[in-house]
Design an enzyme around this catalytic site. Structure first.
Site, PDB file in Angstrom:
ATOM      1  N   GLY A   1      24.636  82.308  70.142  1.00  0.00           N
ATOM      2  CA  GLY A   1      24.402  83.231  71.244  1.00  0.00           C
ATOM      3  C   GLY A   1      23.605  82.657  72.396  1.00  0.00           C
ATOM      4  N   HIS A   2      22.567  81.864  72.076  1.00  0.00           N
ATOM      5  CA  HIS A   2      21.638  81.490  73.142  1.00  0.00           C
ATOM      6  C   HIS A   2      22.221  80.479  74.125  1.00  0.00           C
ATOM      7  CE1 HIS A   2      20.003  77.508  71.672  1.00  0.00           C
ATOM      8  NE2 HIS A   2      20.495  77.950  70.532  1.00  0.00           N
TER       9      HIS A   2
ATOM     10  N   CYS B   1      12.320  58.551  73.573  1.00  0.00           N
ATOM     11  CA  CYS B   1      10.978  59.105  73.640  1.00  0.00           C
ATOM     12  C   CYS B   1      10.953  60.619  73.645  1.00  0.00           C
ATOM     13  CB  CYS B   1      10.265  58.599  74.871  1.00  0.00           C
ATOM     14  SG  CYS B   1       9.268  57.174  74.493  1.00  0.00           S
TER      15      CYS B   1
HETATM   16  C1  PLP Z   1      26.952  71.416  69.702  1.00  0.00           C
HETATM   17  C2  PLP Z   1      25.850  72.217  69.087  1.00  0.00           C
HETATM   18  N1  PLP Z   1      25.946  72.604  67.799  1.00  0.00           N
HETATM   19  C3  PLP Z   1      24.978  73.328  67.196  1.00  0.00           C
HETATM   20  C4  PLP Z   1      23.851  73.715  67.871  1.00  0.00           C
HETATM   21  C5  PLP Z   1      22.804  74.493  67.134  1.00  0.00           C
HETATM   22  O1  PLP Z   1      22.803  75.833  67.463  1.00  0.00           O
HETATM   23  P1  PLP Z   1      21.553  76.744  67.056  1.00  0.00           P
HETATM   24  O2  PLP Z   1      20.418  76.280  67.877  1.00  0.00           O
HETATM   25  O3  PLP Z   1      21.945  78.150  67.381  1.00  0.00           O
HETATM   26  O4  PLP Z   1      21.326  76.561  65.601  1.00  0.00           O
HETATM   27  C6  PLP Z   1      23.708  73.334  69.222  1.00  0.00           C
HETATM   28  C7  PLP Z   1      22.534  73.698  70.039  1.00  0.00           C
HETATM   29  O5  PLP Z   1      21.414  73.337  69.887  1.00  0.00           O
HETATM   30  C8  PLP Z   1      24.722  72.557  69.828  1.00  0.00           C
HETATM   31  O6  PLP Z   1      24.610  72.152  71.102  1.00  0.00           O
END
Ligand code: PLP
Lengths: 402, 297
Positions: free
Chosen positions: A200-201, A325
């Site tokens: 969602g985010h 880094c």
């Molecule tokens: C390609 C991808 N997969 C998985 C995630 C993980 O999602 P979440 O932070 O909702 O666990 C992210 C984001 O951080 C992502 O960019």
């Protein structure tokens, strides 16, 4: 001066309307959707509506193919672990070398448990070799997991074609579409994709809510067992407020899909061209002709990414970097290394990721600030001479002791 | 975002003494672009007084690498070479009001550049055999290479051993899986398997009371066994005196006074206690060094 947020691949701002839609579910609509009384009933209906909004954005055939989870990572883990539990005789997994850690670290863990993982390589533009993929596809493979779009470069993988190939070989296909959902059109009912993860985010819904799409008929083993929520496929009382928010965010993403692929793309292109025109020894990474409309990842040679970010931050600009880094590790981003980006540039890669809230004025401000910052850091760098890289930088600075 | 002190930020945003120095007579280059940080330290040394009259730097690296370089030049300007050699990485970190554990290596790079520059001035060879591994313990900034070497040098076999010797894992304990992986790997090299269950300490018959000479010999043996690890870090340890339960030692070389000293001494003390079967206290004979380390844990 307002802050300029160009880190939307990391996370996004929750839309005001989305916040407004979710708030009642903390207070008057606090009921448990499983309850028989009216407190629960309304909430149950709201979740049903959200499920349909997600279904619509994904182009899923059935609403019941949408399983709400706690995040993208949970969806990824559920998909892979379900596939290997449902197919215990299959001991191989195919994925790519540039997946998100949510997939990669799970795969290295599974290797320790005896699984053989094929990590498909990418070329210098971040593209896969489908012939290599075809060679490793076999009935020993439990699941293929390939991201739809890469989070660092935005490069799109041909997941629809790859799912077809997996299908033909009788192998399950999962895609981590966390970066793609809401940015590129998706129509799952017309693909052979069996499982898909979203978070969602990344599309203006809150953090801590995700979805696993599970095609009807695909054999499945839950990660969390317990109550009957999500038809027993993901136990645990629903995160109702966030589910409602995600539904709303999906509807908005659907409405903005055209805007994202025209206006946001135009601003991204303007930003990239503007920076490259003014900064020498800089180049975009990834497959620039086939990528997300909002992402530009630029490598600045002979300077280090964290230093770039700190200076950008001073000017109120938020971006991110593939430098070692920033993560506290010793190696620059595995994505840059997999593409063979030389160390002289990999440490200085900087990702700008836009959203539908990004304005042209913001983009133009970044275009003025970035060249100054790069010049300032290059003045400090032992690899940079008066006007360009020290002649043969590796020789000009070659510690005998290193 | 890193939790940088205001001092780090200030030195990063307005670095002191940056840029090339034309008339340097001592230059130290360390690091490489592959590792993501590199530092060239340039000094102007007065040959008569061996005093550092001016210092400048050029750095490729992150915020704390640039801030550490800037701090280093400020610290050493006006110092005699012999005094400058005593500047430790902890001094650099202290000057900046501390660095996050992941970033301590930036201050180490500063110290190394200084040693390299002084060696260059004196026409000596300076060798950096400092190898860095992935950071395992974030509480005490201890990396995989150090843990691996310590496990090897001392035949360690449990997470508890590793905590005693290196302090790694002694804080929040989230890195115990990583430590177990290192133990599994090193033990496998010897054909042994790692067992997560602490071996029961055998109730040995209490040895008949040692004579003074036997006791000192055993202390010396224990110190001998830890020397290779210290020497790897350009350090050393020697026995100075034994007074009842107190064992006085001299820590020398690069390790003296650094944060590691307190940690290392704790490990050695533990080992001595296990070996002698009695409570002993290990004390550096050079006053001040340990107390300072303790002030900045
Ligand atoms: C390609 C991808 N997969 C998985 C995630 C993980 O999602 P979440 O932070 O909702 O666990 C992210 C984001 O951080 C992502 O960019």
């Amino acid at each position: 001066m307002d802050a300029i947020y160009l880190d939307n691949n990391a996370t996004t701002r929750v839309d005001d309307a989305v916040v407004a839609a979710m708030l009642p579910f903390f207070t008057e609509q606090f009921g448990n959707p499983s309850s028989m009384h009216s407190f629960g009933n309304k909430v149950g209906l709201a979740i049903k509506k959200a499920r349909m909004q997600v279904q619509e954005l994904l182009g899923a055939e059935h609403e019941s193919e949408i399983i709400f989870t706690s995040c993208g990572t949970e969806s990824d883990s559920t998909a892979l672990l379900s596939a290997i539990k449902a197919n215990p005789e299959r001991k191989e997994i195919i994925t790519t070398s540039i997946e998100h850690p949510a997939i990669l670290n799970l795969c290295t863990h599974l290797e320790k448990e005896g699984y053989k993982v094929h990590y498909l390589k990418v070329d210098e533009r971040g593209r896969l070799d489908l012939a290599e993929y075809a060679r490793v596809l076999s009935d020993k493979v439990a699941i293929v997991s390939v991201m739809w779009a890469n989070n660092e470069t935005g490069t799109l993988f041909p997941v629809e074609e790859m799912a077809q190939m997996a299908h033909a070989a009788g192998v399950l296909f999962h895609t981590d579409a966390v970066q793609a959902v809401g940015k590129v059109p998706i129509d799952l009912k017309n693909t052979a994709i069996d499982l898909l993860s979203l978070s969602g985010h990344k599309l203006h819904a809150p953090k801590g809510i995700g979805v696993l799409y599970l095609k009807r008929g695909v054999r499945f083993r839950p990660l969390l067992r317990g109550g009957h929520q999500e038809r027993g496929r993901r136990a645990g009382t629903e995160n109702t407020a966030s589910i409602v928010a995600l539904g709303m965010a999906c509807e908005q993403a659907m409405q903005h899909m055209h805007f994202e692929n025209t206006e946001v793309k135009r601003l991204r292109d303007r930003l990239e061209a503007g920076i490259l025109a003014k900064v020498p020894r800089a180049f975009p990474t990834g497959d620039v002709t086939n990528r997300l409309p909002n992402t530009s990842n630029i490598a600045f040679e002979f300077i280090e990414g964290e230093a770039i970010l700190l200076l950008l931050n001073k000017f109120g600009i938020a971006a991110s970097s593939g430098s070692a880094c920033t993560s506290g590790s010793l190696e620059p981003s595995h994505v840059m290394r997999a593409m063979g980006i030389p160390y002289t540039a990999a440490h200085g890669t900087t990702r700008f990721s836009l959203s539908r809230y990004t304005t042209e004025a913001e983009v133009d401000r970044v275009i003025t600030v970035v060249p100054e910052i790069v010049a300032q850091l290059r003045r400090l760098s032992p690899y940079w001479g008066e006007t360009g890289p020290a002649t043969e930088p590796e020789k000009a600075f070659a510690p005998v002791y290193a | 975002m890193w939790d940088y002190s205001d001092k780090v930020k200030e030195h990063f945003f307005s670095p002191r003494n940056s840029g090339a120095m034309e008339d340097a007579n001592a230059v130290g280059d360390v690091g490489s672009i592959n590792c993501g940080d590199a530092l060239r330290l340039m000094l102007k040394v007065d040959p008569d007084t061996e005093t550092i009259q001016d210092a400048r730097f050029q750095t490729f690296g992150c915020g704390s690498a640039i801030a550490s370089s800037s701090a280093l030049t400020e610290i050493i300007k006006g110092m005699k070479l012999d005094d400058a050699l005593k500047v430790s990485n902890q001094d650099i970190a202290d000057y900046l009001d501390g660095l996050p554990p992941e970033k301590m290596h930036c201050s180490v790079m500063g110290r190394e550049a200084l040693q390299a520059a002084i060696a260059n001035y004196r026409g000596e060879e300076w060798k950096d055999d400092h190898e860095e591994g992935a950071l395992i313990c974030k509480c005490f900034a201890i990396d995989a290479v150090l843990i691996e070497d310590t496990v090897r040098a001392n035949n360690l076999s449990t997470v508890e051993d590793v905590i005693h010797y290196t302090k790694a894992g002694g804080g929040c304990s989230s890195c115990h899986e990583g430590i177990e992986e290192i133990l599994t790997k090193v033990l496998a090299e010897k054909g042994e398997t790692f067992s997560p269950h602490t071996v029961e300490i055998k109730e040995e018959a209490k040895p008949a009371k040692l004579t003074n000479l036997q006791r000192i010999k055993r202390i010396e043996m224990v110190l001998e066994s830890v020397r290779p690890q210290l020497q790897r870090d350009h350090g050393d340890i020697e026995l100075v005196d034994v007074d009842g339960k107190t064992i006085y030692v001299n820590m020398t070389g690069a390790c003296a006074g650094c944060q590691m000293e307190a940690l290392t001494l704790q490990g050695i003390q533990q080992k001595l206690m296990e070996d002698l079967g009695e409570f002993v206290k290990i004390v550096p004979s050079r006053a001040g060094s340990l107390s300072r380390a303790v002030c900045h844990p």
